[in-house]
Design an enzyme around this catalytic site. Structure first.
Site, PDB file in Angstrom:
ATOM      1  N   GLY A 139       0.805  -1.207   0.000  1.00 31.83           N
ATOM      2  CA  GLY A 139       0.000   0.000   0.000  1.00 31.83           C
ATOM      3  C   GLY A 139       0.836   1.253   0.000  1.00 31.83           C
ATOM      4  O   GLY A 139       2.069   1.208  -0.119  1.00 31.83           O
TER       5      GLY A 139
ATOM      6  N   SER B 113       2.461   6.709   2.794  1.00 29.44           N
ATOM      7  CA  SER B 113       1.906   7.850   3.519  1.00 29.44           C
ATOM      8  C   SER B 113       0.625   7.489   4.247  1.00 29.44           C
ATOM      9  O   SER B 113       0.227   8.154   5.209  1.00 29.44           O
ATOM     10  CB  SER B 113       1.645   9.009   2.549  1.00 29.44           C
ATOM     11  OG  SER B 113       0.680   8.642   1.571  1.00 29.44           O
ATOM     12  N   GLU B 114      -0.019   6.417   3.822  1.00 27.54           N
ATOM     13  CA  GLU B 114      -1.277   5.995   4.437  1.00 27.54           C
ATOM     14  C   GLU B 114      -1.070   4.973   5.548  1.00 27.54           C
ATOM     15  O   GLU B 114      -1.751   5.015   6.577  1.00 27.54           O
ATOM     16  CB  GLU B 114      -2.200   5.415   3.366  1.00 27.54           C
ATOM     17  CG  GLU B 114      -3.572   5.018   3.867  1.00 27.54           C
ATOM     18  CD  GLU B 114      -4.480   4.531   2.757  1.00 27.54           C
ATOM     19  OE1 GLU B 114      -5.605   4.095   3.065  1.00 27.54           O
ATOM     20  OE2 GLU B 114      -4.079   4.587   1.581  1.00 27.54           O
TER      21      GLU B 114
ATOM     22  N   GLY C 230       2.307   3.667   6.569  1.00 31.12           N
ATOM     23  CA  GLY C 230       3.652   3.578   7.132  1.00 31.12           C
ATOM     24  C   GLY C 230       3.702   3.854   8.619  1.00 31.12           C
ATOM     25  O   GLY C 230       4.279   3.084   9.401  1.00 31.12           O
TER      26      GLY C 230
ATOM     27  N   GLU D  53      18.944   1.846   7.235  1.00 35.57           N
ATOM     28  CA  GLU D  53      19.937   1.872   6.166  1.00 35.57           C
ATOM     29  C   GLU D  53      19.463   2.912   5.171  1.00 35.57           C
ATOM     30  O   GLU D  53      18.493   2.700   4.456  1.00 35.57           O
ATOM     31  CB  GLU D  53      20.075   0.487   5.535  1.00 35.57           C
ATOM     32  CG  GLU D  53      21.344   0.337   4.702  1.00 35.57           C
ATOM     33  CD  GLU D  53      21.134   0.721   3.262  1.00 35.57           C
ATOM     34  OE1 GLU D  53      21.417   1.897   2.921  1.00 35.57           O
ATOM     35  OE2 GLU D  53      20.700  -0.128   2.493  1.00 35.57           O
TER      36      GLU D  53
END
Length: 495
Positions: free
Chosen positions: A211, A214-215, A217, A255
């Site tokens: 997905g 921004s929605e 994470g 990383e």
């Protein structure tokens, strides 16, 4: 060359592949042919993330109770499964090429080599099960380790399967359960590959949610039941991940890419093989590799020779659709990254730097419409230019002369990054002396990047290249916490 749009991937939670909430999906396009839809991936929601984390949390106790050898056996079965069906390997490799853009040879390399990293992690089982004992008075103490719980693994688009192999088998052998979020820019083939793995494991041990970052994470990184976050990506997003994880004091491994410097000394061997290693170090996967050679400092006495040799290799490259057998460089993965690279090239040209593009373009219409950039060398740019200061993450390489080794080390270390570096010389002592002075988490000798990487060594960076390490035995320890057990002297050892 056209393909039907017939690929749709789902999320995987608690042992079941299913649609995202409200059956939401998003389209994935071919960067070589942006108007071509390759397929659709499930667009997971916050509630999907919560379900995945809770499934992993439920599965954790029984998975953690298994012995290292039991978990290692399952990792070995995953490695076998990944390459057992040649038709399936070819299908996933072709799909990966179409959604990512890199040439088919490289996508197949990722598909077929992924299992090697599972076998490497499995090989640590005997070493991991051994505790350290401190039998001296006043106490008997055992120093052991235990898994942390649910690990959130966030994978980027550039080498998603290789990077997955640097953290997923390590998390599993360590005893953690996992939720993986692939990049939305390269989700189809990686998700299908993850589904194959998950089906071999007990329900809830490996969960996958695709997905928009921004929605979903923050919902993953900031979930109260996540006990470890391992993220690979940009510095800006890495800092956001760290802030979000801090809400629950969740430890992070980050990383965050690099601006790797290579130093070519006066005694370096500059033959055809060396130039090809340099080319691959800089331009493999269209330069979209965190450990790519991104700045090349060359002793002035060898500068013209190197420029001629590397230019000749670049001139032989064929830029086009990665599925075509003659193509040696595909497009960049997305329009945004193409814009970043081209703005760096434009700035360098505007400053008066000598900028040359190389390579053959069989199909100019394709080149004009896709996210293509020919391999580009920038000769002697000013150190303030973005092509020198910043990570290009594309097919452009600045080449800069130096006069003495102290100057070369200073220039190489003059960076906010500290991921990898390389030294090119025939003198072993000079190579090691300079390597130890470089501010980098990994230094290659007479090579650079994936073709020079030893997966047995820990991988990660200093400065803004990140925190913590992936790969190697140390990469497994990142997913565990130390646990000390003490008793009165002579008690634990039966004295």
């Amino acid at each position: 060359m056209r393909y039907e749009t017939d690929v749709e991937t789902r999320i995987f939670i608690d042992g079941v592949a299913r649609s995202a909430q409200d059956d939401r999906t998003y389209a994935v396009h071919n960067p070589a042919r942006p108007d071509e839809c390759v397929g659709h991936a499930a667009r997971g929601s916050v509630s999907d993330v919560d379900a995945a984390v809770r499934a992993a949390h439920r599965a954790f106790p029984s998975w953690a109770e298994r012995s290292y050898s039991e978990r290692a056996e399952l990792l070995g079965k995953i490695a076998e499964l990944l390459v057992a069906d040649e038709e399936d390997v070819s299908f996933r490799s072709n799909l990966f090429c179409r959604e990512h853009g890199k040439i088919l040879k490289e996508t197949r390399l990722e598909m077929t080599r992924l299992g090697d990293r599972f076998l490497l992690a499995a090989s640590y089982a005997d070493r991991l099960q051994k505790d350290e004992t401190l039998p001296e008075p006043p106490f008997d103490t055992i120093i052991t380790r235990q898994p942390r719980g649910v690990a959130a693994l966030i994978v980027p688009w550039n080498w998603p399967l290789s990077i997955l192999g640097a953290k997923l088998p390590q998390a599993l052998i360590a005893g953690n359960t996992v939720v993986v979020k692939p990049s939305q820019n390269s989700a189809l083939a990686p998700t299908l590959t993850l589904h194959k793995m998950a089906e071999l494991l007990p329900p809830g041990v490996l969960n996958v949610v695709t997905g928009n970052s921004s929605e979903i994470g923050d919902a993953l990184v900031g979930h109260e039941l996540v006990r470890r976050v391992n993220f690979t990506g940009s510095i800006a997003v890495g800092k956001h991940v760290m802030r979000t994880a801090a809400e629950h004091l969740t430890p992070v491994t980050l990383e965050l890419g690099g601006n790797d410097a290579g130093i070519v000394l006066s005694d370096a061997t500059l033959d055809a093989a060396a130039f090809m290693r340099m080319y691959l170090g800089a331009f493999m996967s269209t330069g979209q590799i965190c450990m790519a050679l991104k700045r090349l400092y060359v002793h002035r006495s060898r500068y013209d020779e190197l420029v001629d040799g590397l230019s000749a290799v670049c001139a032989r490259q064929v830029v086009g659709d990665g599925l075509l057998p003659d193509t040696t460089m595909g497009p960049l993965n997305n329009r945004k990254q193409l814009g970043i690279v081209q703005s760096m090239i434009a700035e360098a040209r505007g400053s008066g730097a000598d900028v040359k593009e190389f390579g053959k373009v069989p199909d100019m219409e394709l080149y004009a419409n896709g996210y293509f950039q020919k391999p580009t060398l920038v000769f002697g740019p000013e150190p303030s230019l973005s092509v020198v200061r910043d990570e290009q993450f594309g097919p452009v390489l600045p080449i800069i002369p130096f006069d003495d080794e102290a100057e070369a080390v200073r220039l190489a270390n003059d960076s906010d990054f500290g991921l990898c570096s390389s030294v090119w010389t025939e003198d072993r002592e000079r190579a090691l002396t300079i390597a130890r002075r470089l501010e980098a988490g990994y230094t290659y000798i007479n090579g650079h990047g994936p073709t020079a990487q030893d997966s047995r060594g820990p991988f990660g960076g200093f400065k803004q290249s990140g925190i913590g390490r992936n790969l190697g035995y140390e990469g497994v320890l990142e997913f565990q916490g130390y646990h000390s057990i003490s008793a009165p002297a002579g008690w634990l050892n039966g004295g």
